[in-house]
Motif scaffolding. Structure first.
Motif, PDB file in Angstrom:
ATOM      1  N   ASP A   1     -25.252  12.029 -91.089  1.00 48.02           N
ATOM      2  CA  ASP A   1     -25.598  11.361 -90.120  1.00 48.02           C
ATOM      3  C   ASP A   1     -25.856  11.745 -88.721  1.00 48.02           C
ATOM      4  O   ASP A   1     -25.181  10.883 -87.221  1.00 48.02           O
TER       5      ASP A   1
ATOM      6  N   PRO B   1     -31.050   9.209 -86.241  1.00 45.03           N
ATOM      7  CA  PRO B   1     -29.620   8.195 -86.191  1.00 45.03           C
ATOM      8  C   PRO B   1     -29.870   7.927 -84.605  1.00 45.03           C
ATOM      9  O   PRO B   1     -29.085   7.080 -84.904  1.00 45.03           O
TER      10      PRO B   1
ATOM     11  N   GLY C   1     -29.909  10.271 -92.876  1.00 50.25           N
ATOM     12  CA  GLY C   1     -29.081   9.320 -92.312  1.00 50.25           C
ATOM     13  C   GLY C   1     -29.279   8.043 -92.058  1.00 50.25           C
ATOM     14  O   GLY C   1     -28.707   7.288 -91.279  1.00 50.25           O
ATOM     15  N   VAL C   2     -30.294   7.465 -91.617  1.00 47.92           N
ATOM     16  CA  VAL C   2     -31.545   6.113 -91.123  1.00 47.92           C
ATOM     17  C   VAL C   2     -32.050   5.804 -92.080  1.00 47.92           C
ATOM     18  O   VAL C   2     -31.469   4.606 -92.219  1.00 47.92           O
TER      19      VAL C   2
END
Length: 319
Positions: free
Chosen positions: A172, A192, A223-224
């Motif tokens: 993340d 993110p 994490g996106v």
């Protein structure tokens, strides 16, 4: 304190072996008996202790991975598992434990401290997402691995006049994507910590095409979203031929960089010193070039923050 143990937990990271080496040799230098715990907290619950001497950590400073192996353990998350681990530590007459890993590993170490057992944490994760330190062991090597890979991909992108989307790790946190994207001159970096704006990504690609640019590199943090989702959106919007490369676990392997060897050696030795000075429930960190230590609980309260000035710098340089 006469006997200490060291374990590695969670995802492996380049530099864990130099950290193990530093713990063992600093401990022996200080007159301690040092033991390694094989397979992380899972091995701790089983009492998988091995005696470590100077020779056992010889010729490992340049090796990736961890000679103690690593594992994730659901059972250790339970009260029963933690009590079982404490029993094994007491049976082996271990006086202190050093845990090398990420935030999940530190939560486990904190549980042992809450039960009265001295633990010290060393931040080892390529994600660089641990509060209380500017850099985690493994991050620098991972960034260099990504940069090297993208440099090679750029050759193909240029030869075939294509757009390439490179998906990198980081969970993340966008540190790996941001640092590597800036260092390779990526046209767009998707992290993110910043809203993904497809209109902006497309506009930057079209702007490059207008000035004669025939290939582009876009770096996206896992994490996106997935890299193929970005690639599909680009092709549908622009018609540009787009390819995707997912670097995956390639980023976690390889010989640690000089920087990672340096901070791993410093942090490993510092962890021993902290135990001998009576500290427990703290992690070693590097702040402003200086070694520090902070309580696990304090580090967990603060959310990791990315240096967004680097993001804006990358945008201004990739016009």
């Amino acid at each position: 304190m006469k006997k200490v143990a060291v374990l590695t937990s969670g995802g492996d990271a380049p530099g864990m072996n130099p950290a193990i080496r530093a713990v063992v040799r600093r401990g022996i230098f200080q007159g301690l008996d040092v033991f390694g715990v094989q397979h992380g907290f899972e091995g701790l619950m089983k009492g998988n202790f091995i005696s470590m001497d100077l020779g056992s950590v010889g010729d490992i400073i340049h090796r990736g991975g961890t000679i103690l192996r690593s594992a994730r353990s659901e059972r250790f998350r339970t009260e029963e598992g933690q009590i079982e681990a404490l029993q094994k530590l007491n049976e082996a007459e271990i006086d202190g434990l050093i845990v090398i890993g990420g935030d999940g590993s530190f939560r486990g170490a904190e549980k042992l401290t809450e039960k009265g057992f001295p633990t010290i944490g060393i931040p080892g994760t390529i994600d660089n997402d641990i509060c209380g330190t500017d850099y985690t062991i493994g991050f620098d090597t991972a960034v260099n691995t990504v940069v090297e890979a993208i440099d090679k991909i750029r050759d193909t992108a240029s030869s075939h006049e294509r757009t390439y989307v490179i998906e990198v790790m980081g969970r993340d946190a966008g540190d790996i994507a941001l640092w590597s994207g800036l260092c390779v001159g990526a046209e767009s970096i998707i992290i993110p910590e910043e809203v993904c704006d497809m209109d902006d990504i497309v506009a930057r690609l079209e702007q490059g095409n207008k000035r004669g640019k025939k290939h582009s590199i876009i770096v996206v943090a896992e994490g996106v979203c997935r890299g193929d989702e970005i690639a599909k959106a680009i092709e549908q919007t622009t018609g540009l031929e787009t390819r995707v490369t997912v670097l995956g676990h390639l980023q976690r392997g390889g010989s640690p960089s000089a920087f990672d060897r340096m901070i791993a050696s410093q942090m490993g030795a510092k962890a021993i010193d902290l135990l001998l000075d009576g500290h427990k429930g703290v992690m070693v960190g590097l702040k402003g070039g200086n070694l520090i230590h902070s309580p696990f609980a304090e580090a967990a309260k603060v959310q990791h923050k990315l240096d967004m000035s680097l993001y804006h710098l990358a945008r201004s340089l990739s016009i």
